[in-house]
Motif scaffolding. Sequence first.
Motif, PDB file in Angstrom:
ATOM      1  N   LEU A  32      -4.119  11.692  -4.639  1.00  0.00           N
ATOM      2  CA  LEU A  32      -3.110  12.753  -4.641  1.00  0.00           C
ATOM      3  C   LEU A  32      -2.052  12.398  -3.619  1.00  0.00           C
ATOM      4  N   LYS A  33      -0.771  12.560  -4.011  1.00  0.00           N
ATOM      5  CA  LYS A  33       0.316  12.284  -3.078  1.00  0.00           C
ATOM      6  C   LYS A  33       0.724  13.581  -2.379  1.00  0.00           C
ATOM      7  N   MET A  34       0.635  13.559  -1.060  1.00  0.00           N
ATOM      8  CA  MET A  34       0.964  14.743  -0.264  1.00  0.00           C
ATOM      9  C   MET A  34       2.456  14.872  -0.011  1.00  0.00           C
ATOM     10  N   SER A  36       5.470  -0.960   2.770  1.00  0.00           N
ATOM     11  CA  SER A  36       6.869  -0.928   3.220  1.00  0.00           C
ATOM     12  C   SER A  36       7.665   0.239   2.643  1.00  0.00           C
ATOM     13  N   ASP A  37       7.126   0.866   1.599  1.00  0.00           N
ATOM     14  CA  ASP A  37       7.823   1.911   0.852  1.00  0.00           C
ATOM     15  C   ASP A  37       8.993   1.350   0.036  1.00  0.00           C
ATOM     16  N   ALA A  38       8.649   0.527  -0.931  1.00  0.00           N
ATOM     17  CA  ALA A  38       9.635   0.016  -1.887  1.00  0.00           C
ATOM     18  C   ALA A  38       9.528   0.844  -3.157  1.00  0.00           C
ATOM     19  N   PRO A  39      10.625   1.031  -3.875  1.00  0.00           N
ATOM     20  CA  PRO A  39      11.995   0.681  -3.529  1.00  0.00           C
ATOM     21  C   PRO A  39      12.762   1.860  -2.914  1.00  0.00           C
ATOM     22  N   GLN A  40      12.480   2.133  -1.665  1.00  0.00           N
ATOM     23  CA  GLN A  40      13.246   3.142  -0.937  1.00  0.00           C
ATOM     24  C   GLN A  40      14.153   2.398   0.035  1.00  0.00           C
ATOM     25  N   PHE A  41      15.325   2.897   0.242  1.00  0.00           N
ATOM     26  CA  PHE A  41      16.248   2.434   1.281  1.00  0.00           C
ATOM     27  C   PHE A  41      16.165   0.948   1.643  1.00  0.00           C
ATOM     28  N   MET A  47       0.805  -1.221   0.000  1.00  0.00           N
ATOM     29  CA  MET A  47       0.000   0.000   0.000  1.00  0.00           C
ATOM     30  C   MET A  47       0.843   1.278   0.000  1.00  0.00           C
ATOM     31  N   HIS A  48       2.162   1.110   0.084  1.00  0.00           N
ATOM     32  CA  HIS A  48       3.038   2.256  -0.141  1.00  0.00           C
ATOM     33  C   HIS A  48       4.215   1.783  -0.980  1.00  0.00           C
ATOM     34  N   GLY A  49       3.966   1.683  -2.279  1.00  0.00           N
ATOM     35  CA  GLY A  49       5.015   1.248  -3.194  1.00  0.00           C
ATOM     36  C   GLY A  49       5.341   2.357  -4.161  1.00  0.00           C
ATOM     37  N   HIS A  50       6.408   2.150  -4.906  1.00  0.00           N
ATOM     38  CA  HIS A  50       6.766   3.080  -5.974  1.00  0.00           C
ATOM     39  C   HIS A  50       7.144   2.273  -7.200  1.00  0.00           C
ATOM     40  N   ILE A  51       6.747   2.785  -8.339  1.00  0.00           N
ATOM     41  CA  ILE A  51       7.125   2.163  -9.612  1.00  0.00           C
ATOM     42  C   ILE A  51       7.977   3.196 -10.339  1.00  0.00           C
ATOM     43  N   ASP A  89       0.923   8.029   5.953  1.00  0.00           N
ATOM     44  CA  ASP A  89       1.942   7.035   5.665  1.00  0.00           C
ATOM     45  C   ASP A  89       3.164   7.299   6.534  1.00  0.00           C
ATOM     46  N   HIS A  90       3.850   6.248   6.891  1.00  0.00           N
ATOM     47  CA  HIS A  90       5.077   6.290   7.716  1.00  0.00           C
ATOM     48  C   HIS A  90       4.818   6.754   9.156  1.00  0.00           C
ATOM     49  N   PHE A  91       3.567   6.782   9.609  1.00  0.00           N
ATOM     50  CA  PHE A  91       3.232   7.375  10.921  1.00  0.00           C
ATOM     51  C   PHE A  91       3.750   8.807  11.000  1.00  0.00           C
TER      52      PHE A  91
HETATM   53 ZN   LIG Z   1       7.255   6.541  -0.442  1.00  0.00          ZN
END
Ligand SMILES: [Zn+2]
Length: 467
Positions: A186-188, A362-367, A99-103, A232-234
């Motif tokens: 919309l991405k804040m 998880s926020d992929a593909p970050q760090f 639910m928090h991915g990036h392409i 997202d990310h608390f």
């Molecule tokens: Zn992200």
Amino acid sequence: MISLKDKIALLINIFLIATVACMIAACAEAPAEEDPDIIAFLNVNVLPMDHDEILENHTVLVEGDRIIAVGPADEIDVPDGAQQVDGQGRYLMPGLAEMHGHIPGSDRQEYAHNVLFLYISNGVTLVRNMAGSPWHLELRDQVDRGEVPGPIIFAASPWMSPNQAPEPDDAERLVREYAEAGFDLLKMGSISLEAYERMAETAHEVGIPFAGHIPAEVGLERALDARQISIDHFDRYVEFLVPEDADTEGRAPGFFGSGWIDFVDRARLPLAVDMTIEAGIWNVPTLSLVEHLETPEDPEEMIQWPEMRYMPQDILDGWVNAKHNFQARDYFQPEAARELVELRHELLRELHEAGAPIALGSDAPQFFNVPGFSIHHEMRMMVDAGLSPYEVLVTGTRKPAEYFGTPDEFGTVQENRRADLILLEANPLIDIANVQQRVGVMVRGEWMPEEEIQQRLEEIAGQTGGQ
Ligand SMILES: [Zn+2]
């Protein structure tokens, strides 16, 4: 003596009897219905995920992109000619959502296609792409049409950043443009309070949700009031937990509040939880994003993890540099970092126990979050925080379907749901790591056995130069 005439008559009789016998035999053996388009999972243990039970020795039938039957093995007829997948001793669960991915963007299309495969190879059959470009709308539609293998994509707009939306009028214009273009949300980013308020008002007017970060000036309470659909990310929870009279002068809150951790008053936690529940706002914790950076683990060792071979070298180099820079911050102290991680676990546990909606991300593909693979790290961290494996799987299956308002569409193993499934060798309710013990993944009804998945992963490793 038998005359020639009698011989012929006898032969004709034998021939006729044989023919009739053959016809009867053939008739008895003729299949009632041939259906090679159906895929049947046989004698499998089903995790339906609409409730906490394992349905033992079941048959699941799939046709096209839909589950068409789920029932006890002795009650479901498997059509002859159906493709059969042995489920004996195995576990069938719904595909997972990131639910928090990036392409990646259109400038790196091969990498983007690889990333889509990395997701589905791990059973991630839905990605909420948290910041994109118009190219992602095309990609979303190509995947929907089955032209590109990948998960369902929900496409967020480009970041609402101070550069793009310095003034309220800019924010309003962008909301209308992005909604018109067909973005799903919309991405804040960090816009000003005035721009945020106009953005929220316009977004509710045109009916597009907004999610992601909370700008510093806005803070947790205002974002909840504005009905931001997910935090997202608390983000901004630590700041909220710091009492207003704390002497924070000259100290920046830093990365998700890590610079303010020693000001936190845990007595404010129940209030944060109550406010979140009252507002009905989702959280996507992305524990692994923060933990991969905050743990003292050596980044050079982290890029030796097995899944790192599927990532381009420049991305890995970027992650190593980021972590070195991170550890060089003047306020970075391993003790404070550990406290931040613990506080985030406590927040997750408290929110979850109180019934706040949580979705897996998880926020992929970050760090150090390799798409698809990072979801397994995230789930382990959620279990470490105190959720049961079942509760964690709910956040990645049924809950995302609720988030999107489509609980009858995916997220459970039931009739008429999309056939997005993971078949496992071992029970994930006993150990969440068993979600990695795959026999294969089904994406919109296409069955990919593990050998096929591994072959394609090898090709990707070949392209990135991963050994
Ligand atoms: Zn992200």
